[in-house]
Design a protein around this motif. Structure first.
Motif, PDB file in Angstrom:
ATOM      1  N   ALA A 182       0.826  -1.207   0.000  1.00 18.61           N
ATOM      2  CA  ALA A 182       0.000   0.000   0.000  1.00 18.61           C
ATOM      3  C   ALA A 182       0.863   1.262   0.000  1.00 18.61           C
ATOM      4  CB  ALA A 182      -0.930   0.002   1.214  1.00 18.61           C
ATOM      5  N   LEU A 183       1.969   1.230   0.718  1.00 15.90           N
ATOM      6  CA  LEU A 183       2.861   2.383   0.762  1.00 15.90           C
ATOM      7  C   LEU A 183       3.476   2.673  -0.600  1.00 15.90           C
ATOM      8  CD1 LEU A 183       4.660   1.833   4.184  1.00 15.90           C
ATOM      9  CD2 LEU A 183       3.248   3.793   3.547  1.00 15.90           C
ATOM     10  N   HIS A 184       3.563   1.640  -1.440  1.00 11.57           N
ATOM     11  CA  HIS A 184       4.146   1.811  -2.766  1.00 11.57           C
ATOM     12  C   HIS A 184       3.136   2.304  -3.799  1.00 11.57           C
ATOM     13  CE1 HIS A 184       7.535  -0.375  -1.057  1.00 11.57           C
ATOM     14  NE2 HIS A 184       8.226  -0.143  -2.147  1.00 11.57           N
ATOM     15  N   ILE A 185       1.847   2.085  -3.564  1.00 12.50           N
ATOM     16  CA  ILE A 185       0.867   2.403  -4.609  1.00 12.50           C
ATOM     17  C   ILE A 185      -0.183   3.416  -4.173  1.00 12.50           C
ATOM     18  CG2 ILE A 185       1.160   0.132  -5.670  1.00 12.50           C
ATOM     19  CD1 ILE A 185      -1.517  -0.696  -4.532  1.00 12.50           C
ATOM     20  N   CYS A 186      -0.168   3.817  -2.910  1.00 10.65           N
ATOM     21  CA  CYS A 186      -1.193   4.716  -2.397  1.00 10.65           C
ATOM     22  C   CYS A 186      -0.585   6.052  -1.992  1.00 10.65           C
ATOM     23  CB  CYS A 186      -1.889   4.100  -1.181  1.00 10.65           C
ATOM     24  SG  CYS A 186      -2.573   2.449  -1.472  1.00 10.65           S
ATOM     25  N   ASP A 187      -1.376   7.088  -2.086  1.00 14.20           N
ATOM     26  CA  ASP A 187      -0.940   8.421  -1.670  1.00 14.20           C
ATOM     27  C   ASP A 187      -1.209   8.661  -0.184  1.00 14.20           C
ATOM     28  OD1 ASP A 187      -0.254   9.428  -4.412  1.00 14.20           O
ATOM     29  OD2 ASP A 187      -2.365   8.970  -4.725  1.00 14.20           O
ATOM     30  N   GLN A 188      -2.265   8.054   0.312  1.00 12.06           N
ATOM     31  CA  GLN A 188      -2.595   8.174   1.732  1.00 12.06           C
ATOM     32  C   GLN A 188      -2.932   6.780   2.242  1.00 12.06           C
ATOM     33  OE1 GLN A 188      -5.567  11.136   2.739  1.00 12.06           O
ATOM     34  NE2 GLN A 188      -6.262   9.933   4.497  1.00 12.06           N
ATOM     35  N   VAL A 189      -2.219   6.334   3.265  1.00 11.44           N
ATOM     36  CA  VAL A 189      -2.412   4.989   3.805  1.00 11.44           C
ATOM     37  C   VAL A 189      -2.888   5.087   5.251  1.00 11.44           C
ATOM     38  CG1 VAL A 189      -1.316   2.781   4.374  1.00 11.44           C
ATOM     39  CG2 VAL A 189      -0.617   4.033   2.307  1.00 11.44           C
ATOM     40  N   ASN A 190      -4.061   4.526   5.503  1.00  8.34           N
ATOM     41  CA  ASN A 190      -4.611   4.450   6.850  1.00  8.34           C
ATOM     42  C   ASN A 190      -4.671   2.995   7.276  1.00  8.34           C
ATOM     43  OD1 ASN A 190      -5.011   7.271   7.075  1.00  8.34           O
ATOM     44  ND2 ASN A 190      -6.917   7.114   5.936  1.00  8.34           N
ATOM     45  N   VAL A 191      -4.278   2.748   8.508  1.00 10.06           N
ATOM     46  CA  VAL A 191      -4.109   1.375   8.996  1.00 10.06           C
ATOM     47  C   VAL A 191      -5.101   1.098  10.116  1.00 10.06           C
ATOM     48  CG1 VAL A 191      -2.488  -0.243  10.047  1.00 10.06           C
ATOM     49  CG2 VAL A 191      -1.670   1.414   8.359  1.00 10.06           C
ATOM     50  N   PHE A 192      -5.814  -0.009   9.985  1.00 12.09           N
ATOM     51  CA  PHE A 192      -6.826  -0.415  10.962  1.00 12.09           C
ATOM     52  C   PHE A 192      -6.559  -1.859  11.392  1.00 12.09           C
ATOM     53  CE2 PHE A 192      -8.536   2.613   7.992  1.00 12.09           C
ATOM     54  CZ  PHE A 192      -9.354   3.465   8.717  1.00 12.09           C
ATOM     55  N   LYS A 236       4.000   8.858   7.645  1.00 13.51           N
ATOM     56  CA  LYS A 236       3.848   8.126   6.385  1.00 13.51           C
ATOM     57  C   LYS A 236       2.502   7.415   6.331  1.00 13.51           C
ATOM     58  CE  LYS A 236       8.119   9.075   5.200  1.00 13.51           C
ATOM     59  NZ  LYS A 236       8.411  10.060   4.131  1.00 13.51           N
ATOM     60  N   ILE A 237       1.956   7.092   7.500  1.00 18.42           N
ATOM     61  CA  ILE A 237       0.662   6.430   7.599  1.00 18.42           C
ATOM     62  C   ILE A 237      -0.094   7.051   8.774  1.00 18.42           C
ATOM     63  CG2 ILE A 237       1.546   4.232   6.712  1.00 18.42           C
ATOM     64  CD1 ILE A 237       1.488   3.199   9.628  1.00 18.42           C
TER      65      ILE A 237
END
Length: 243
Positions: A182-192, A236-237
């Motif tokens: 996700a960090l490689h393909i997303c601009d904003q990463v939210n983790v749940f 970063k997230i």
């Protein structure tokens, strides 16, 4: 050299002969295309990486999760009956043969190949349906959209293991690999749904009987969680802890 992981051991090389015999049918069956290379200053792709921690229980994160462009889920984690806390949208589900489940037609099947047999199983799922066992019984077929199949390169899995986890544990968890993706393909990463529950125990939101120590098993949950916390500190997230 291409590497894989096998049960109970660390990184092992793929058997070259079996791999070369498998790649041809693999690429003839599934699209070989570059995904998510459309980055631009104007794009903002939001991604939710939803782990399986019990800290999701009574979190009421469902609507927040479903509001993301991409929602990544792992293995057989259910949404039905848990929608208020975990949402119901799934754009990508990461699996391997032993954790395979039926998918909606709109969901990407993301295979994490830990061994050549995993690639052979994927081919079999959409063709002969003859592979029913790896190191244990597996589904010979599942409902899934063949045109939405994605296969994580084992080199990427090795990169995560060596560069991010410094070879700690047997191999990275599915959730941690998908977070790195996700960090490689997303601009904003939210983790749940990562980390322990409020009482400090590590178990799944859908299986309270699954208790384990943070340092137990093939993964090093504590090491992975420390990396996640550092990523959050570096902005970063964003972490949603649930409690």
């Amino acid at each position: 050299m291409i590497y894989c992981f096998i049960s109970g051991q660390k990184l092992q090389p793929f058997q070259t002969v079996n791999l070369s015999e498998t790649v041809g049918p693999l690429f003839s069956l599934f699209r070989d295309e570059e995904h998510y290379s459309d980055s631009s200053p104007d794009r903002c792709r939001t991604c939710a990486v939803v782990g399986n921690s019990a800290n999701l229980i009574r979190s009421h994160y469902g609507a927040i999760i479903d509001n993301h462009n991409f929602v990544f889920r792992m293995n057989h984690a259910p949404t039905k009956g848990y929608e208020r806390d975990v949402g119901e949208k799934t754009t990508h589900r990461a699996i391997y043969p032993e954790s395979a489940v039926d998918l909606e037609n709109s969901t990407h099947l993301v295979l994490l190949p830990f061994k050549v047999l995993d690639l052979q199983w994927l081919i079999s799922v959409f063709t002969t349906k003859n592979i029913t066992r790896t190191y244990r019984a597996v589904k010979p077929t599942i409902k899934a959209n063949k045109d939405k199949v994605m296969i994580i390169n084992p080199e990427f899995m090795r990169y995560v293991y060596e560069s991010w986890l410094k070879k700690q544990g047997k191999y990275p968890s599915t959730g941690f690999i998908m977070l790195m993706l996700a960090l490689h393909i997303c601009d904003q990463v939210n983790v749940f749904g990562f980390g322990a529950s409020a009482n400090g125990r590590w178990y799944h939101y859908f299986d309270h009987s699954h208790h384990q120590s943070v340092h137990a098993g093939v993964h090093r949950g504590g090491v992975e969680y420390d990396v996640i916390l550092k990523l959050e500190q570096q902005q970063k997230i964003r972490m949603y802890r649930g409690w």
